[in-house]
Each structure stands twice: as C-alpha cells, then as structure tokens.
Scaffold this active site. Structure first.
Site, PDB file in Angstrom:
ATOM      1  N   GLU A 105      31.578 -41.734  17.031  1.00  0.00           N
ATOM      2  CA  GLU A 105      32.892 -41.098  17.180  1.00  0.00           C
ATOM      3  C   GLU A 105      33.979 -41.840  16.413  1.00  0.00           C
ATOM      4  O   GLU A 105      35.170 -41.644  16.652  1.00  0.00           O
ATOM      5  CB  GLU A 105      33.261 -40.999  18.663  1.00  0.00           C
ATOM      6  CG  GLU A 105      32.396 -40.007  19.425  1.00  0.00           C
ATOM      7  CD  GLU A 105      32.794 -39.861  20.879  1.00  0.00           C
ATOM      8  OE1 GLU A 105      33.794 -40.490  21.297  1.00  0.00           O
ATOM      9  OE2 GLU A 105      32.115 -39.115  21.607  1.00  0.00           O
ATOM     10  N   GLU A 165      37.876 -46.331  24.982  1.00  0.00           N
ATOM     11  CA  GLU A 165      36.577 -45.729  25.305  1.00  0.00           C
ATOM     12  C   GLU A 165      36.305 -44.732  24.194  1.00  0.00           C
ATOM     13  O   GLU A 165      36.604 -43.548  24.322  1.00  0.00           O
ATOM     14  CB  GLU A 165      36.621 -45.072  26.694  1.00  0.00           C
ATOM     15  CG  GLU A 165      35.266 -44.985  27.379  1.00  0.00           C
ATOM     16  CD  GLU A 165      34.407 -43.830  26.899  1.00  0.00           C
ATOM     17  OE1 GLU A 165      34.178 -43.721  25.676  1.00  0.00           O
ATOM     18  OE2 GLU A 165      33.964 -43.055  27.749  1.00  0.00           O
TER      19      GLU A 165
END
Length: 690
Positions: free
Chosen positions: A153, A144
């Site tokens: 990210e 995730e």
C-alpha cells in the site's frame, strides 16, 4: 445529479450504459471497505494502544511535548488513543475525503477536537510551517499503512517522505519495526496455482499427453502477491524444507529508503525435496524493545498461541520461477527482491556470506502469457485431475470422428481435449472483449507444444458476429464450454455461455449436443466462524465510540450493496450449514435464453442451532444426466454441519441485514426467499426474510 457509466455486462456480454448516482463510487468504496474488520481486530488495537502509550511516555520522560503524526488515520482511532495517552497534539491525515469527514465527527463525539486536527490530504501534500497544515514537525509517528505483503500500500515511500519533511530526527515510531519472515516449502497444491501440469488422456487410439508450453517452464510469472488465509491450509498439503528465518526488517523510527533493493539469507534445508514456494509473513514491534508484538505467523509457527482472525492482514505465498531440488544440510541462498510496492524471490546455490546490496532490480515479467490470462485459482482448477476426468468422461460420450466442435470458454483446455478425443474439426472461439491478446498468445504456445497448430482453428470474434464462413459452411454438432470467463466475479456470471450459445444458434445442427446441457443455482444458509466480522457493526473500539463509522458503512450498504451478494473463496473462511443445500433455479442450455424472467420463491428450514449470518449461493453445471461439476459445496463433512467448498472458485455470499439466532434444535425456524433472474440484464436479485 446522475452520471452515465459504461460497462461490459459480465453475464450477457453486451456493452451497456448505466445511469448511476454521482456518489455511487463513494458508496461502493465504503461498503466494500474492510474498516469493520480492522476495528474488530482486538489484537491489533490493543497492541497499537500499548505501543502509543509507551511512545508518549518516552517523549514525556525527555521533557518534550508529545506531537503525534498519524498517517492514514481512517476513523481517527489511533489519534484518539494518542490523545487519551497524554499526547499534547495530534495531526491525523486521511486522504479519502468521506473518511476524513467521518473522522472529524468521531473525534468530536469522543471529546478530542481540541487535541486532534484531521487533515484531508495525501501525506506528501502536507505542509509544515506556523501557518501550514502542521505548525511543527511531529516527534511521534503513528501509522497503519500495511497490507499482507507489508509494503503493497505504499508504506515505504510514505515513510521516506515523512522522515524527510514531517517528523523530527530521532522520532518515536509506532510501530517501531517490521520484520519479514520466510519459510521454504514444497507443495503440489500451491505449485498447481502457478504452473500447468501435463494431462493424460485415454483416447480410443491410445493414451495421449497434453503438455504445457516450454515458455511456461522458467516463466517468473507476475509480481503480484498471492495472499491467502494460510491458517486454513492443512499441514498435509505442504512440506516445510527449511526453518523459519528472518528475511529483512525495517526500522520505522529512522529514515526509510524506498529504492529497489535485495536481501539475501542462507538456508540450510531440514529435509530434501523440491523447493517451489516461499511462504512469508511479518510481525510488527510496537516498541523498541520488541515486548509489544503483533504477529501474522501461521498456526504451525506458534501452535500454543491463540490466533487472531483478521482479513486485512493474511500471509503470502510466493512462487519461485521454477522448482529447485534441495538436499538436506546443503545450504542454499534465498534472495528477496523488492521495489516500492512488491516483493519476489529467487533461490540459488549458496555463494558465501552475502547479506544485502543495492542492485538494479527488474520486476518479473510473464513470458508465457498464462499468468496474465489466468489467476491462481484458475491454474488450480485446470490442474484439478478429478475435474478434468469428468470433462473427458462427458466428452468421450458425445464426440466422434464426424463431430464438428465449437468451444466457448476463456483460456480453456477443452479444444485440446476435444481434438485428443477424436473430434473431426475443432473451433475455439476467443471472445474479442475478454483478454484477447493473452488468449491468442497462450493458445498459440499451447497448440505448438502439442503439434496442433493446424488442427484447431481459433476464431477471434463476438458470437453474434459469426458467419457461416467462420465454420467453412459446416454446422456445429457439439458445442462445449466449462463454462469459465475471466470477467466473471459472481458464480452466475459464467451464464454468459448461455447467451453466447443463443447468439450462435443459427450455426448449430438441429440435433446439436450442448455440454454442459444445463446449470442450476443452489443456496444454503450458513453460520460463519469469522467472516461475519467484515459486516458486523463495532459500536465501541477500545473504549472509543465509532458508531459514526458503523452508520456510514450501513448507509453505503443500503445504497445498493446490502441487496447484493459478494464473492468470497469459502475454503478460506470456515462456516457450518444451518440448512440443507437447496436447488433454487435451473438454466436449460439446450434451449436459447428465454425472453421472460426466471423467478422462484420458497422457504428453507433451519436444521441446526446457530447464528444465521447469510446465504451462500453457487452454480452446478450438468455436463450430462450423470456428470455434474459444482463450483460451490463439495460436501457437508460432519454432523456439526462443517462445509467443504470448491477451492478453485469464489462462492456468492449474501449477508442478512440482521442475524437470527436459533437456540433450539427442535424448532430452529425457517427463512423465506425470493430470487429473480432478469434474462435481459443477466442480473440476479434476491431477498431473504428471517
């Protein structure tokens, strides 16, 4: 052990050294994290669990042991799901050491210590060998690693490395695939977050127009995504010019390439208009068949589906370099460019069937300096015609051909307005520690575009270092500010204007007009529709005990954050008022900052039944006795207490340590408060008792 931290105080403007506990940064990181938001995301958790069960089953059906690699494990939740689903062993990687320690405790508390190994390293540092971090490569990859933009990210380089060194060829992946969708729209509101619009000024000598610099017209801006709760954007604020189309997808079960590239799709406009904005979101398929899907689609795409509220994944607004006219039925080509961490878009006339190509991709660079100086809400604020008219109305009352005017605000249009309205002499103070190069460059462009190079004098200095020679030995008769400063996070940080006003006192006439003349701090108790989730303990998540995480967050909140307010743009986070708005402190800018603290205490009556999640605080600036600008509440729109907030500003939210539930309207109760403004530090301390 203590450590000294240097900082520029956003309210007083002074440089100061603060003695902090050695683990202050760690507590701040945990307190401001969004772990609770993710654990409360029921849709995400259920879909991950379903996808993990299915992946483990597929591996078992092949007669293989199920070895799971979980990158960015956080609480260890996904690894525990895998172990519970029958995985033989899980390697859970978490680079943030305090989080990894919490994951070890959570895994142990739930009885999975023999099935899950927590590795506190970056995944690129993990070794695979009989005596390494992992004994063998995994055949199930669970991650995730996504943000609102999907790749912001570092998901792509992480996947790329994992496929090369940590997982088997042909591994199962949960999620299996991500798909990015786009829709072309026209929206004056969203476009106002990216370009400066012309301003009409009615002056005594006729109408004048302030125009934006030519450098801004084709400026591509900055590549940082504008992520918002698009579900709070009214349908009336934009026009869709195309259908929703797939821009690109990534298969996480196969080797992933992070190198810069581009993707192209042809769009056939469903309506003629000005293409300004690309709206984008993604969904993830947890399984190869696409039967288990977690979608970020906004309300108009799936109007019959129940929307899952989440703050960790929202939707993206991308601004085209300039607005492009499109005609209904006349195809256009939309290109998405990306590097490892960001995406940006360009629209052109259609040029035949092109799909994808590896190209030399250059990230957009702001050429006009405005996008480096102002954030998106600030653009919107400067383009707010109602707000600008209020300043023009107030300035018109106090300026004349003899006025010597000084403006103190970051990246402001007030100096230009003051000149247009007839001030004899206008000085613009650019503060040397606040975005000085961007301020100087943009001001130069703006003044040149409006032929004001020799009409407005820019002073580059700290207020306390100003000398009479800066003003050609003249005294300032009108001191103006919005006030706005780019380093301000909380509403009262813009009180720096008061400290700057105090520092320049010796340069002001005895009858100086200060605009705004005063400010006031306002407060209201609210019930949030969803924002409360970011502070709410989770307890258990999909049957797993994560109380350790709750305790960890609470310990960090108790370290300091629980006694502090935090900034949120409340137009994105619906709430209803449980009390009337109340003025709690006033600040008189016609006088200097006093030596003594400003304090108040009192109580606020709850008028509606509901759950008191916290207090919202905001500033109002009183330009004169009749004209005020609110940075917070615009109006309570109905008898239910639904609130309309200033969309250009973040309001301060103080979450109560416990929630009081008012069941009856006849006696819902009251909340007492104490608020203290320390004039030496510029800090506001507050306490509420339910």
């Amino acid at each position: 052990m203590k450590t000294f931290c240097g900082r520029a105080n956003p309210t007083t403007g002074s440089m100061e050294w603060l003695e902090e506990a050695e683990d202050y940064d760690y507590h701040q990181e945990i307190a401001r994290s969004r772990y609770a938001d993710m654990l409360h995301d029921k849709d995400r958790n259920v879909k991950y669990y379903e996808g993990i069960r299915a992946a483990v089953s597929r591996v078992k059906e092949r007669g293989e042991k199920a070895i799971v690699l979980d990158i960015g494990t956080g609480t260890g939740l996904l690894s525990m799901m895998a172990a519970s689903a029958g995985a033989d062993f899980c390697y859970a990687i978490e680079v943030f050491k305090p989080m990894a320690n919490a994951a070890v405790k959570i895994v142990e508390k739930n009885g999975f210590s023999d099935k899950i190994k927590v590795i506190s390293k970056h995944s690129t540092e993990v070794t695979v060998s009989p005596d390494g971090d992992m004994e063998c490569r995994a055949n199930i990859l669970v991650t995730e690693l996504f943000d609102t933009e999907l790749i912001g990210e570092g998901a792509l380089p992480t996947y790329e490395h994992a496929h090369k060194y940590l997982v088997q060829e042909g591994c199962e992946a949960v999620p299996h695939r991500a798909t990015v969708y786009v829709q072309l729209v026209e929206s004056k509101r969203m476009w106002s977050w990216n370009k400066l619009f012309p301003i009409h000024v009615e002056a005594e000598d006729g109408e004048k127009m302030i125009v934006p610099p030519s450098e801004m017209e084709n400026c591509p801006g900055v590549p940082s995504v504008c992520d918002i709760q698009l579900n709070q954007m009214p349908w009336s604020d934009f026009t869709t010019l195309s259908e929703v189309v797939t821009m690109f997808s990534v298969d996480f079960s196969k080797p992933v390439q992070s190198a810069s590239t581009c993707y192209r799709v042809q769009l056939e406009p469903v309506k003629s208009g000005k293409a300004q904005i690309v709206l984008s979101w993604w969904d993830i398929d947890m399984d190869p068949s696409g039967m288990i899907k977690c979608s970020m689609a906004p309300y108009w795409v799936k109007p019959t589906s129940a929307l899952q509220w989440r703050d960790h994944w929202m939707q993206c607004v991308y601004f085209l370099p300039n607005e492009e006219p499109v005609l209904q039925g006349e195809k256009v080509c939309l290109t998405a460019y990306r590097d490892e961490y960001s995406v940006w878009y360009k629209l052109q006339k259609a040029r035949g069937e092109e799909n994808k190509g590896a190209v030399h991709v250059e990230s957009p660079v702001c050429r006009c300096h405005a996008h480096l100086l102002w954030n998106r809400p600030r653009f919107g604020e400067l383009n707010d015609q109602t707000r600008t008219r209020q300043y023009i109305k107030a300035l018109r009352k106090v300026l004349n051909t003899e006025s010597v005017c000084l403006c103190i605000s970051d990246g402001s249009l007030l100096p230009v307005l003051a000149h247009c309205l007839g001030a004899k002499q206008v000085q613009y103070l650019i503060l040397v520690f606040r975005s000085v190069q961007c301020s100087l460059a943009f001001s130069s462009h703006l003044f040149k575009a409006n032929h004001l190079e020799d009409k407005i004098k820019v002073i580059e200095a700290r207020p306390e270092l100003l000398k009479p020679s800066h003003f050609e030995d003249k005294k300032i008769s009108v001191l103006v500010g919005e006030p706005f400063f780019s380093t301000s996070l909380l509403p009262w940080h813009n009180l720096y204007f008061w400290y700057a006003r105090t520092a320049v006192t010796s340069h002001l006439t005895s009858s100086v007009t200060v605009l705004p003349q005063s400010a006031s701090l306002h407060m209201m108790v609210v019930e949030f529709q969803d924002l409360w989730r970011i502070r709410s303990p989770c307890g258990t998540c999909e049957g797993f005990d994560v109380q350790t995480m709750d305790d960890m967050i609470q310990d960090s909140l108790n370290f300091r954050e629980s006694k502090e307010a935090e900034p949120h743009p409340l137009w994105e986070y619906p709430c209803k008022s449980l009390s009337d708005p109340q003025e709690v402190l006033t600040f008189d800018f016609t006088k200097t900052v006093p030596q003594h603290c400003l304090s108040t205490e009192g109580s606020v009556n709850l008028l509606r039944k509901g759950r008191s999640h916290g207090a919202v605080l905001w500033m109002e600036y009183h330009l004169d006795a009749d004209i005020s600008i609110s940075t917070g509440l615009i109006q309570i729109s109905n008898e239910k207490g639904n609130c309309e907030w200033n969309p250009h500003c973040k309001q301060a939210v103080y979450f109560f340590s416990s929630v009081i539930e008012s069941e009856t309207v006849s006696d819902p109760g009251a909340i007492t408060y104490t608020i203290n403004f320390d004039t030496k530090t510029g800090e506001i301390a507050m306490d509420f008792k339910l």
